[in-house]
Scaffold this active site. Sequence first.
Site, PDB file in Angstrom:
ATOM      1  N   ARG A  20      45.606  47.660  51.034  1.00  0.00           N
ATOM      2  CA  ARG A  20      44.706  48.007  52.134  1.00  0.00           C
ATOM      3  C   ARG A  20      44.780  46.934  53.219  1.00  0.00           C
ATOM      4  NH1 ARG A  20      39.480  50.266  48.615  1.00  0.00           N
ATOM      5  NH2 ARG A  20      40.732  51.731  47.368  1.00  0.00           N
TER       6      ARG A  20
ATOM      7  N   ARG B 219      37.939  40.761  49.162  1.00  0.00           N
ATOM      8  CA  ARG B 219      38.749  41.680  49.960  1.00  0.00           C
ATOM      9  C   ARG B 219      40.176  41.154  50.034  1.00  0.00           C
ATOM     10  NH1 ARG B 219      35.882  45.677  52.195  1.00  0.00           N
ATOM     11  NH2 ARG B 219      33.677  45.354  52.663  1.00  0.00           N
TER      12      ARG B 219
ATOM     13  N   GLU C 147      29.849  46.090  45.482  1.00  0.00           N
ATOM     14  CA  GLU C 147      30.385  47.321  44.906  1.00  0.00           C
ATOM     15  C   GLU C 147      31.547  47.008  43.966  1.00  0.00           C
ATOM     16  OE1 GLU C 147      31.874  50.100  47.754  1.00  0.00           O
ATOM     17  OE2 GLU C 147      32.821  51.345  46.227  1.00  0.00           O
TER      18      GLU C 147
ATOM     19  N   SER D  43      33.042  53.403  42.170  1.00  0.00           N
ATOM     20  CA  SER D  43      32.391  54.596  42.705  1.00  0.00           C
ATOM     21  C   SER D  43      32.898  55.803  41.933  1.00  0.00           C
ATOM     22  CB  SER D  43      32.671  54.769  44.202  1.00  0.00           C
ATOM     23  OG  SER D  43      34.052  55.004  44.412  1.00  0.00           O
TER      24      SER D  43
ATOM     25  N   ARG E 168      37.102  42.599  41.795  1.00  0.00           N
ATOM     26  CA  ARG E 168      35.634  42.632  41.779  1.00  0.00           C
ATOM     27  C   ARG E 168      35.109  42.348  40.360  1.00  0.00           C
ATOM     28  NH1 ARG E 168      33.983  45.702  46.479  1.00  0.00           N
ATOM     29  NH2 ARG E 168      35.517  45.105  48.077  1.00  0.00           N
TER      30      ARG E 168
END
Length: 522
Positions: free
Chosen positions: A344, A359, A431, A434, A477
């Site tokens: 990303r 990130r 986060e 999900s 994470r």
Amino acid sequence: SLAADAFGTMATMATLFAGGRIFTRRSSMGARATFRGFNDAKRAQLERARPVRGRAGSRKHLFATAAVKEPETSTAETPTLSWRAAIDFKKLKDDPAAAQTNADNRAAQCDVAKVCELYDAFQSLNRECDEIREKRNLNAKSMKGKLEPETRAALIAEGKELKEKLAAIEGTLGALEFQLQSEGQKVPNDTHPETPLGGEELAVLRKEVGKKRDFSFEAASHVDVGERLGMFDFETGGKVCGSRFVYLTGAGAMLELALINWAMAKVVSKGFRPMVVPDLVRQNTMEKCGFQPRAENTQVYNIENSDLCLAGTAEILLGGVYMDEVLAQNELPLKMAAFSHCFRTEAGAAGAATRGLYRLHQFSKVEMFVVSTPEQSDAIHDELIAIEEEMYSELGFHFKVLDMASEDLGAPAYRKFDIEAWMPALGRYGEISSASNCTDYQARRLNIKYRPDPVDGKKQPLQHCHTLNATACAVPRMIITILENFQNEDGSVTVPEPLRAFMGGVETLTPEIVRQNADASE
């Protein structure tokens, strides 16, 4: 008229053809068009006309509001689509006000009224084409057998006129369909009635598991903890690759492998078929899943002079497994889980959360993906979030389960649950996973259908499947959460019990163990 506008668009494109070189630019319709041979003046003119994009860096920016394939121009001078989304235009026409309200609630930039108007114009022009084709067929039949020369000549002239008229209308129809798809693909999925309306801050708490740890010392950041233990090498990552890249070393590398193997073992025990998928994917497959590889400030890395890009998630590769296939109802649900590297750009991301592992431009992840019937998807969504809750509870995390608000859904999701774990040094919840139910949004673009079981012995029409996706383990994470929550005052880190078997039985990460492992490898 819209048909005239489409013809005008096509004619404008025709003026831009000048020979061999390809130049790509975003068109006024919101998708990117490929033209040949721009001169500098025309390129500059188009650059000045380029629309200004909205705020970058939000999670929903990963997803398309207009995921239409760039038109492939040819000597026919008509923009063509490499794929077509099976959008339910009739549903939009039945209640355009409700569809627009839904889009507005999701902060999606689309014009449902325009889509309906384009659809009516397309249908009208398509009927006109059908009428001309029927006349051509009658004309051809009329020329069979013996005819007077004058009669045959008249029929030949009529046939030529019909052929030319049909060709002209078909060109306009192609441009009109391009506009219809461009605008139609901006319309997001429906929204679950229980989804809270508004921004991310309005997410509703579904469940809270565990409690914040009460430290008797000041908790260090995962960066400080990991560097003391020799787990990270950001300096080499920066030197070799650039910012936001890291070498995981020693215990860091072993912890990543442990997390991956533990997560894969867990999801396989839940009935998921394990896979390791490629890192590259076709751009149109990514578009069909609802991502936007060609957008301004895109999160996607594109491969120059290729239709490939680096995948941001295995969801895309797993979604493509059953693309253009028809499944039997008794085959569903199909459960898959994949390990992959994720890439990303993190365009627009800034702030303290960007320090360390939070990130990165590249990271590892285990992703779950399910293809189901419409009747199964809600229950499977609950099943996916339950698997995530079980996994993170076993690791001893303190986390919240959130029902995300409408503006945070992106285009594909009908409903999305996020899990946010407590990260002490960051001083907030972050986060870590999900789970989304995308209903038939992706399946209509990927062309995944199933044949329902017969009713009273009668064959049933094909229906689009539903697709769902969920994160089993986003490695960086998870490492942050482990290091910040399970650190000890002496700088060591307690390894969560489920991971110890995958770490060679190591219970605590200490500088001494790190040095011993390094010495053993020399």
